[in-house]
Write a protein that holds these residues in place. Structure first.
Motif, PDB file in Angstrom:
ATOM      1  N   VAL A   1      -9.605  -4.866 -19.324  1.00  0.00           N
ATOM      2  CA  VAL A   1      -9.610  -5.734 -18.025  1.00  0.00           C
ATOM      3  C   VAL A   1      -8.909  -4.947 -16.893  1.00  0.00           C
ATOM      4  O   VAL A   1      -7.948  -4.272 -17.136  1.00  0.00           O
ATOM      5  CB  VAL A   1      -8.860  -6.961 -18.582  1.00  0.00           C
ATOM      6  N   ILE A   2      -9.485  -5.065 -15.820  1.00  0.00           N
ATOM      7  CA  ILE A   2      -9.008  -4.470 -14.634  1.00  0.00           C
ATOM      8  C   ILE A   2      -8.705  -5.820 -13.675  1.00  0.00           C
ATOM      9  O   ILE A   2      -9.474  -6.564 -13.381  1.00  0.00           O
ATOM     10  CB  ILE A   2     -10.102  -3.721 -13.634  1.00  0.00           C
ATOM     11  N   THR A   3      -7.293  -5.732 -13.390  1.00  0.00           N
ATOM     12  CA  THR A   3      -6.837  -6.786 -12.826  1.00  0.00           C
ATOM     13  C   THR A   3      -6.168  -6.418 -11.390  1.00  0.00           C
ATOM     14  O   THR A   3      -6.004  -4.972 -11.205  1.00  0.00           O
ATOM     15  CB  THR A   3      -5.639  -7.475 -13.407  1.00  0.00           C
ATOM     16  N   ARG A   4      -6.192  -7.116 -10.688  1.00  0.00           N
ATOM     17  CA  ARG A   4      -5.431  -6.575  -9.156  1.00  0.00           C
ATOM     18  C   ARG A   4      -4.250  -7.811  -9.109  1.00  0.00           C
ATOM     19  O   ARG A   4      -4.602  -9.039  -9.030  1.00  0.00           O
ATOM     20  CB  ARG A   4      -6.228  -6.683  -7.820  1.00  0.00           C
ATOM     21  N   ARG A   5      -3.004  -7.195  -8.903  1.00  0.00           N
ATOM     22  CA  ARG A   5      -1.877  -7.931  -8.756  1.00  0.00           C
ATOM     23  C   ARG A   5      -1.361  -8.006  -7.275  1.00  0.00           C
ATOM     24  O   ARG A   5      -1.114  -6.882  -6.877  1.00  0.00           O
ATOM     25  CB  ARG A   5      -0.752  -7.600  -9.762  1.00  0.00           C
ATOM     26  N   ARG A   6      -1.180  -9.010  -6.673  1.00  0.00           N
ATOM     27  CA  ARG A   6      -0.373  -9.018  -5.469  1.00  0.00           C
ATOM     28  C   ARG A   6       0.805  -9.302  -5.761  1.00  0.00           C
ATOM     29  O   ARG A   6       1.106 -10.695  -5.998  1.00  0.00           O
ATOM     30  CB  ARG A   6      -1.437  -9.973  -4.420  1.00  0.00           C
ATOM     31  N   ILE A   7       1.830  -8.849  -5.136  1.00  0.00           N
ATOM     32  CA  ILE A   7       3.259  -8.795  -5.281  1.00  0.00           C
ATOM     33  C   ILE A   7       3.763  -8.688  -4.213  1.00  0.00           C
ATOM     34  O   ILE A   7       3.895  -7.807  -3.364  1.00  0.00           O
ATOM     35  CB  ILE A   7       3.736  -7.812  -6.187  1.00  0.00           C
ATOM     36  N   PRO A   8       4.472 -10.047  -3.648  1.00  0.00           N
ATOM     37  CA  PRO A   8       5.196 -10.237  -2.374  1.00  0.00           C
ATOM     38  C   PRO A   8       6.569  -9.429  -2.368  1.00  0.00           C
ATOM     39  O   PRO A   8       7.238  -9.514  -3.373  1.00  0.00           O
ATOM     40  CB  PRO A   8       5.445 -11.714  -2.112  1.00  0.00           C
ATOM     41  N   HIS A   9       6.827  -8.614  -1.628  1.00  0.00           N
ATOM     42  CA  HIS A   9       8.070  -7.787  -1.348  1.00  0.00           C
ATOM     43  C   HIS A   9       8.700  -8.034   0.033  1.00  0.00           C
ATOM     44  O   HIS A   9       8.276  -7.561   0.871  1.00  0.00           O
ATOM     45  CB  HIS A   9       8.109  -6.255  -1.667  1.00  0.00           C
ATOM     46  N   GLY A  10       9.490  -9.182   0.253  1.00  0.00           N
ATOM     47  CA  GLY A  10       9.998  -9.607   1.552  1.00  0.00           C
ATOM     48  C   GLY A  10       8.815  -9.762   2.443  1.00  0.00           C
ATOM     49  O   GLY A  10       8.144 -10.593   2.378  1.00  0.00           O
TER      50      GLY A  10
END
Length: 162
Positions: A117-126
């Motif tokens: 599985v290829i996933t894209r994670r969007r992770i907010p940092h500030g």
């Protein structure tokens, strides 16, 4: 002339009987494939919702998480991998966290299945959002009528930050 036709007919018959279509249909049913795809979709959806209880329900009770780095292989129980699967975000940015499946390739053999599985994670940092693409290998098992995740493996090479 009839000898040529007979020879041509014999050649055609030899070629026809010599060529066989091989069946490479994977084992398992369409229903199993749909259940596996649904499990993978729920995995991404529940991670995006940051709902650990729902994520945990997708796993076998003794599931493991494996991270292979250049220096070591780290294998831990899935409950210990909670912070790896759900990274910390700032309190105000929890709604910006998202896990999206870009591609899922599955293979089933009886009661076992594997998924790349290829996933894209969007992770907010500030004030900004980081994206982390991962290639994860999941091993799944049918337990009763349900499919559960037995193991997730990730390598350092399977992560790409942008």
């Amino acid at each position: 002339m009839s000898r040529r036709r007979f020879a041509a007919l014999c050649c055609c018959l030899l070629v026809t009987f010599g060529c066989r279509i091989e069946d490479h249909t994977p084992t398992g049913s369409r229903r199993d494939d749909e259940a596996i795809q649904r499990l993978l979709t729920n995995y991404a959806r529940d991670l995006s919702a940051r709902d650990w209880d729902c994520v945990r329900d997708l796993f076998w009770h003794e599931a493991t998480y494996e991270l292979a780095t250049r220096s070591a292989n780290i294998i831990m129980p899935i409950d210990s991998a909670r912070r790896t699967l759900l990274p910390r975000t700032f309190a105000a940015d929890t709604t910006g966290f998202e896990v999206r499946i870009l591609r899922a390739d599955t293979r089933q053999e009886g009661d076992l299945a594997a998924a790349w599985v290829i996933t894209r994670r969007r992770i907010p940092h500030g004030g900004f959002v980081a994206e982390d693409d991962r290639t994860e290998h999941l091993v799944l098992r049918r337990i009763g009528a349900e499919w559960r995740i037995l193991n997730i493996a990730l390598t350092d090479g399977g992560r790409r930050r942008s």
